[in-house]
Design a protein around this motif. Structure first.
Motif, mmCIF file in Angstrom:
data_model
loop_
_atom_site.group_PDB
_atom_site.id
_atom_site.type_symbol
_atom_site.label_atom_id
_atom_site.label_comp_id
_atom_site.label_asym_id
_atom_site.label_seq_id
_atom_site.Cartn_x
_atom_site.Cartn_y
_atom_site.Cartn_z
ATOM 1 N N VAL A 67 39.004 36.970 54.487
ATOM 2 C CA VAL A 67 40.027 36.629 53.497
ATOM 3 C C VAL A 67 40.001 37.724 52.446
ATOM 4 O O VAL A 67 38.926 38.154 52.015
ATOM 5 N N ASN A 68 41.175 38.191 52.039
ATOM 6 C CA ASN A 68 41.263 39.230 51.013
ATOM 7 C C ASN A 68 41.489 38.617 49.640
ATOM 8 O O ASN A 68 42.025 37.521 49.513
ATOM 9 N N VAL A 69 41.069 39.358 48.612
ATOM 10 C CA VAL A 69 41.204 38.903 47.221
ATOM 11 C C VAL A 69 42.664 38.606 46.880
ATOM 12 O O VAL A 69 42.965 37.643 46.172
ATOM 13 N N SER A 70 43.586 39.399 47.411
ATOM 14 C CA SER A 70 45.012 39.206 47.101
ATOM 15 C C SER A 70 45.518 37.843 47.576
ATOM 16 O O SER A 70 46.447 37.292 46.996
ATOM 17 N N GLN A 71 44.890 37.286 48.612
ATOM 18 C CA GLN A 71 45.316 35.985 49.129
ATOM 19 C C GLN A 71 44.876 34.831 48.229
ATOM 20 O O GLN A 71 45.403 33.730 48.347
ATOM 21 N N LEU A 72 43.930 35.083 47.328
ATOM 22 C CA LEU A 72 43.434 34.031 46.428
ATOM 23 C C LEU A 72 44.354 33.810 45.229
ATOM 24 O O LEU A 72 44.181 32.847 44.495
ATOM 25 N N ASP A 73 45.332 34.689 45.048
ATOM 26 C CA ASP A 73 46.241 34.573 43.908
ATOM 27 C C ASP A 73 47.119 33.324 43.982
ATOM 28 O O ASP A 73 47.722 32.937 42.988
ATOM 29 N N GLU A 117 33.398 42.356 42.288
ATOM 30 C CA GLU A 117 33.744 42.996 41.019
ATOM 31 C C GLU A 117 35.107 42.528 40.513
ATOM 32 O O GLU A 117 35.293 42.281 39.322
ATOM 33 N N LYS A 118 36.088 42.382 41.415
ATOM 34 C CA LYS A 118 37.428 41.954 41.012
ATOM 35 C C LYS A 118 37.440 40.512 40.516
ATOM 36 O O LYS A 118 38.145 40.181 39.567
ATOM 37 N N ILE A 119 36.654 39.653 41.143
ATOM 38 C CA ILE A 119 36.578 38.250 40.714
ATOM 39 C C ILE A 119 35.916 38.166 39.343
ATOM 40 O O ILE A 119 36.404 37.467 38.443
ATOM 41 N N LEU A 120 34.817 38.903 39.159
ATOM 42 C CA LEU A 120 34.101 38.877 37.886
ATOM 43 C C LEU A 120 34.912 39.522 36.762
ATOM 44 O O LEU A 120 34.845 39.088 35.610
ATOM 45 N N SER A 121 35.701 40.559 37.068
ATOM 46 C CA SER A 121 36.513 41.225 36.047
ATOM 47 C C SER A 121 37.632 40.329 35.528
ATOM 48 O O SER A 121 38.107 40.512 34.402
ATOM 49 N N CYS A 122 38.050 39.352 36.324
ATOM 50 C CA CYS A 122 39.078 38.383 35.889
ATOM 51 C C CYS A 122 38.464 37.201 35.142
ATOM 52 O O CYS A 122 39.163 36.286 34.737
ATOM 53 N N GLY A 123 37.124 37.200 35.003
ATOM 54 C CA GLY A 123 36.464 36.105 34.305
ATOM 55 C C GLY A 123 36.037 34.969 35.210
ATOM 56 O O GLY A 123 35.557 33.934 34.744
ATOM 57 N N LEU A 127 34.739 37.440 51.929
ATOM 58 C CA LEU A 127 35.823 37.824 51.034
ATOM 59 C C LEU A 127 35.802 39.337 50.841
ATOM 60 O O LEU A 127 34.781 39.903 50.453
ATOM 61 N N LEU A 128 36.935 39.974 51.131
ATOM 62 C CA LEU A 128 37.058 41.421 50.975
ATOM 63 C C LEU A 128 37.927 41.746 49.773
ATOM 64 O O LEU A 128 38.746 40.927 49.352
ATOM 65 N N GLY A 129 37.787 42.953 49.251
ATOM 66 C CA GLY A 129 38.431 43.320 47.990
ATOM 67 C C GLY A 129 39.786 43.975 48.108
ATOM 68 O O GLY A 129 40.156 44.762 47.229
ATOM 69 N N ASP A 130 40.564 43.693 49.130
ATOM 70 C CA ASP A 130 41.884 44.305 49.283
ATOM 71 C C ASP A 130 42.897 43.585 48.404
ATOM 72 O O ASP A 130 43.036 42.369 48.478
ATOM 73 N N GLY A 131 43.615 44.318 47.574
ATOM 74 C CA GLY A 131 44.635 43.735 46.701
ATOM 75 C C GLY A 131 44.104 43.460 45.309
ATOM 76 O O GLY A 131 42.999 43.852 44.956
ATOM 77 N N GLN A 132 44.931 42.765 44.514
ATOM 78 C CA GLN A 132 44.582 42.472 43.122
ATOM 79 C C GLN A 132 44.465 40.973 42.898
ATOM 80 O O GLN A 132 45.122 40.178 43.560
ATOM 81 N N LEU A 133 43.647 40.601 41.934
ATOM 82 C CA LEU A 133 43.483 39.200 41.546
ATOM 83 C C LEU A 133 43.783 39.092 40.061
ATOM 84 O O LEU A 133 43.293 39.887 39.259
ATOM 85 N N THR A 134 44.625 38.122 39.691
ATOM 86 C CA THR A 134 45.022 37.977 38.282
ATOM 87 C C THR A 134 44.551 36.664 37.680
ATOM 88 O O THR A 134 44.779 36.412 36.507
ATOM 89 N N LYS A 135 43.879 35.829 38.467
ATOM 90 C CA LYS A 135 43.495 34.493 37.991
ATOM 91 C C LYS A 135 41.986 34.324 37.962
ATOM 92 O O LYS A 135 41.257 34.923 38.740
ATOM 93 N N LYS A 136 41.549 33.451 37.060
ATOM 94 C CA LYS A 136 40.131 33.152 36.907
ATOM 95 C C LYS A 136 39.769 32.043 37.892
ATOM 96 O O LYS A 136 40.241 30.915 37.766
#
Length: 148
Positions: free
Chosen positions: A78-84, A135-141, A112-121
């Protein structure tokens, strides 16, 4: 010539052999099975890989090496972008990913792979993370917890 005898390619299909229709047909009496023997009686067909008593091919070829297929840990990706698609503060685990249609089973092991962007906590609880995904999950809080 009759309508059922017309084909676009000459000799394309061969008519079936009519067995058991008398000795004059060429395949009467024993119906092409011969006298007695291995394949003569009912129920003898369909012996897969049988070579008439000769050692079968799969037993003649040496078996070497080791296959880890039965023991390997398989992960669904699952990619990070799909978690949005989840709301802020949502707890993401394999069951919620299954409900969202991102994995095949609720019991799936997920990476979980880091492809894409995440904007939600989000609070993400899965079996494995790539460094960039964490890193992307932690950077969003959000939080990234490894579950056994």
């Amino acid at each position: 010539m009759l309508s059922h005898e017309i084909t676009s390619v000459v000799g394309k299909s061969k008519s079936r052999k009519r067995i058991g229709r008398g000795t004059g047909s060429g395949v009467g009496k024993t119906c092409g099975r011969g006298h007695k023997g291995c394949g003569s009686r009912a129920g003898s067909g369909g012996m897969l890989a049988y070579e008439g008593g000769q050692m079968p091919l799969f037993r003649r070829i040496p078996k070497r090496g080791f296959s880890n297929y039965d023991f390997a840990d398989r992960y669904e990706i699952v990619n990070v972008s799909q978690l949005d698609r989840f709301d802020d503060g949502f707890v993401v685990d394999s069951k919620s990913l299954y409900a969202a249609g991102l994995v095949d089973r609720a019991s799936s092991r997920v990476k979980l792979l880091g492809d894409g962007q995440l904007t939600k906590k989000l609070q993400v609880n899965v079996q494995k993370f790539s460094k960039s995904a964490q890193e992307k999950i932690l950077s969003c809080g959000g939080t990234a917890k490894v579950v056994a």
